[in-house]
Scaffold this motif. Structure first.
Motif, PDB file in Angstrom:
ATOM      1  N   ARG A   1       0.826  -1.213   0.000  1.00  0.00           N
ATOM      2  CA  ARG A   1       0.000   0.000   0.000  1.00  0.00           C
ATOM      3  C   ARG A   1       0.860   1.263   0.000  1.00  0.00           C
ATOM      4  O   ARG A   1       0.492   2.280   0.574  1.00  0.00           O
ATOM      5  N   LYS A   2       2.005   1.177  -0.642  1.00  0.00           N
ATOM      6  CA  LYS A   2       2.992   2.256  -0.594  1.00  0.00           C
ATOM      7  C   LYS A   2       2.418   3.591  -1.068  1.00  0.00           C
ATOM      8  O   LYS A   2       2.594   4.620  -0.409  1.00  0.00           O
ATOM      9  N   GLU A   3       1.742   3.596  -2.205  1.00  0.00           N
ATOM     10  CA  GLU A   3       1.225   4.843  -2.755  1.00  0.00           C
ATOM     11  C   GLU A   3       0.201   5.480  -1.824  1.00  0.00           C
ATOM     12  O   GLU A   3       0.155   6.697  -1.668  1.00  0.00           O
ATOM     13  N   MET A   4      -0.633   4.648  -1.205  1.00  0.00           N
ATOM     14  CA  MET A   4      -1.672   5.179  -0.332  1.00  0.00           C
ATOM     15  C   MET A   4      -1.090   5.681   0.987  1.00  0.00           C
ATOM     16  O   MET A   4      -1.399   6.777   1.432  1.00  0.00           O
ATOM     17  N   ILE A   5      -0.228   4.903   1.602  1.00  0.00           N
ATOM     18  CA  ILE A   5       0.273   5.240   2.931  1.00  0.00           C
ATOM     19  C   ILE A   5       1.315   6.355   2.878  1.00  0.00           C
ATOM     20  O   ILE A   5       1.292   7.275   3.698  1.00  0.00           O
ATOM     21  N   LEU A   6       2.231   6.277   1.931  1.00  0.00           N
ATOM     22  CA  LEU A   6       3.318   7.253   1.879  1.00  0.00           C
ATOM     23  C   LEU A   6       3.047   8.403   0.921  1.00  0.00           C
ATOM     24  O   LEU A   6       3.823   9.347   0.867  1.00  0.00           O
TER      25      LEU A   6
END
Length: 115
Positions: free
Chosen positions: A29-34
């Motif tokens: 979920r890199k794009e969403m979280i970071l």
């Protein structure tokens, strides 16, 4: 004594399985979280939902029930450690033409974050 006592017991350390699950789930979920907040694709509710999914995955692996604050804090510590290790590795390579260092599986997973 200058320290403060807030009562209660200290929380147990994160196990290696919990840290691995944390890094794996955040990587999914890199794009969403970071990512940065914007009105269309990344809202605060979506970020909180993503952290909740990470929390559920970590709690499924660990023996201790964690909360979102602990998970976020641990991930920031893992990122800081990764940055520090990357800096030290670069300094070593500059000083000596060192052979490739063997990386731990967690470090390999953290390379995904480009730190």
């Amino acid at each position: 004594m200058l320290g403060f006592y807030f009562g209660g017991k200290r929380r147990p350390n994160f196990s290696e399985a919990e840290v691995y699950a944390l890094v794996t789930e955040v990587a999914k979920r890199k794009e969403m979280i970071l990512g940065k907040l914007d009105s269309s694709s990344c809202t605060l509710q979506l970020k909180n939902h993503a952290w909740g999914e990470v929390l559920n995955a970590v709690n499924a692996v660990g023996r201790v029930t964690r909360n979102v604050t602990e998970i976020r804090r641990k991930f920031s510590f893992v990122l800081a450690l990764r940055k520090k290790q990357h800096k030290i590795r670069n300094m070593l390579v500059e000083q000596v033409a060192a052979p490739k260092l063997k990386l731990h599986t967690l470090q390999l997973k953290m390379q995904f974050f480009n730190y």
